[in-house]
Design a protein around this motif. Structure first.
Motif, PDB file in Angstrom:
ATOM      1  N   LEU A  20     -27.958 -17.324 -26.916  1.00  0.00           N
ATOM      2  CA  LEU A  20     -28.533 -17.427 -24.342  1.00  0.00           C
ATOM      3  C   LEU A  20     -29.842 -17.694 -24.730  1.00  0.00           C
ATOM      4  N   LEU A  21     -30.418 -16.674 -25.357  1.00  0.00           N
ATOM      5  CA  LEU A  21     -32.509 -16.552 -24.764  1.00  0.00           C
ATOM      6  C   LEU A  21     -32.752 -17.854 -25.174  1.00  0.00           C
ATOM      7  N   ALA A  22     -32.162 -18.631 -26.412  1.00  0.00           N
ATOM      8  CA  ALA A  22     -32.948 -20.347 -27.328  1.00  0.00           C
ATOM      9  C   ALA A  22     -32.912 -20.463 -25.857  1.00  0.00           C
ATOM     10  N   HIS A  23     -32.143 -20.718 -25.334  1.00  0.00           N
ATOM     11  CA  HIS A  23     -31.085 -21.563 -24.164  1.00  0.00           C
ATOM     12  C   HIS A  23     -31.712 -21.405 -22.658  1.00  0.00           C
ATOM     13  N   GLY A  24     -32.448 -20.500 -22.834  1.00  0.00           N
ATOM     14  CA  GLY A  24     -33.296 -20.299 -21.420  1.00  0.00           C
ATOM     15  C   GLY A  24     -32.128 -19.551 -20.136  1.00  0.00           C
ATOM     16  N   GLU A  25     -31.051 -18.955 -20.935  1.00  0.00           N
ATOM     17  CA  GLU A  25     -30.468 -17.925 -19.938  1.00  0.00           C
ATOM     18  C   GLU A  25     -31.334 -16.829 -20.112  1.00  0.00           C
ATOM     19  N   LEU A  26     -31.551 -16.485 -18.369  1.00  0.00           N
ATOM     20  CA  LEU A  26     -31.993 -14.803 -18.093  1.00  0.00           C
ATOM     21  C   LEU A  26     -31.354 -13.507 -18.218  1.00  0.00           C
ATOM     22  N   GLN A  27     -31.949 -13.070 -18.726  1.00  0.00           N
ATOM     23  CA  GLN A  27     -32.259 -12.000 -19.592  1.00  0.00           C
ATOM     24  C   GLN A  27     -31.279 -10.550 -19.031  1.00  0.00           C
ATOM     25  N   HIS A  28     -31.430 -10.686 -17.421  1.00  0.00           N
ATOM     26  CA  HIS A  28     -29.938  -9.793 -17.236  1.00  0.00           C
ATOM     27  C   HIS A  28     -28.820 -10.027 -16.941  1.00  0.00           C
ATOM     28  N   ARG A  29     -29.002 -11.625 -16.433  1.00  0.00           N
ATOM     29  CA  ARG A  29     -27.340 -12.271 -16.599  1.00  0.00           C
ATOM     30  C   ARG A  29     -26.265 -11.669 -18.198  1.00  0.00           C
ATOM     31  N   ILE A  30     -28.167 -12.468 -19.243  1.00  0.00           N
ATOM     32  CA  ILE A  30     -27.032 -11.450 -20.551  1.00  0.00           C
ATOM     33  C   ILE A  30     -26.597 -10.312 -20.688  1.00  0.00           C
ATOM     34  N   ALA A  31     -27.593  -9.573 -20.423  1.00  0.00           N
ATOM     35  CA  ALA A  31     -26.852  -7.666 -20.055  1.00  0.00           C
ATOM     36  C   ALA A  31     -25.697  -7.857 -19.500  1.00  0.00           C
ATOM     37  N   ALA A  32     -25.644  -8.445 -18.216  1.00  0.00           N
ATOM     38  CA  ALA A  32     -24.673  -8.111 -17.261  1.00  0.00           C
ATOM     39  C   ALA A  32     -23.336  -8.753 -17.945  1.00  0.00           C
ATOM     40  N   ARG A  33     -23.291  -9.723 -18.896  1.00  0.00           N
ATOM     41  CA  ARG A  33     -22.568 -10.142 -19.561  1.00  0.00           C
ATOM     42  C   ARG A  33     -21.986  -9.255 -20.918  1.00  0.00           C
ATOM     43  N   PHE A  34     -22.933  -8.641 -21.380  1.00  0.00           N
ATOM     44  CA  PHE A  34     -22.474  -7.628 -22.136  1.00  0.00           C
ATOM     45  C   PHE A  34     -22.042  -6.437 -21.995  1.00  0.00           C
ATOM     46  N   ASP A  35     -22.838  -5.484 -20.945  1.00  0.00           N
ATOM     47  CA  ASP A  35     -22.900  -4.600 -20.446  1.00  0.00           C
ATOM     48  C   ASP A  35     -23.492  -3.973 -21.261  1.00  0.00           C
ATOM     49  N   ILE A  36     -25.260  -4.281 -20.723  1.00  0.00           N
ATOM     50  CA  ILE A  36     -25.892  -3.587 -21.566  1.00  0.00           C
ATOM     51  C   ILE A  36     -27.135  -3.313 -20.487  1.00  0.00           C
TER      52      ILE A  36
END
Length: 65
Positions: A20-36
């Motif tokens: 996800l990071l390599a494909h431009g997803e925002l860090q805060h969205r990834i954090a919310a998705r994985f609850d970390i």
């Protein structure tokens, strides 16, 4: 309910985060998705944590931009 710990992530999930990071997803969205915490996503992104785990070939539920 408290956030999950970064140590609760599986190697597959870490690979998905890197994808996800390599494909431009925002860090805060990834954090919310994985609850970390977003800071832990930053540590994965910079290689401070889990540098030995490669990005996944795809991510479950990933959306293309």
């Amino acid at each position: 309910m408290p956030m999950a710990s970064i140590d609760d992530l599986t190697p597959q999930e870490i690979g998905e985060i890197k994808y996800l990071l390599a494909h431009g997803e925002l860090q805060h969205r990834i954090a919310a998705r994985f609850d970390i915490n977003a800071g832990r996503i930053s540590e994965i992104n910079t290689g401070k944590r889990f540098a030995h785990i490669p990005p996944a070939a795809s991510a479950n539920g990933a959306t293309e931009h």
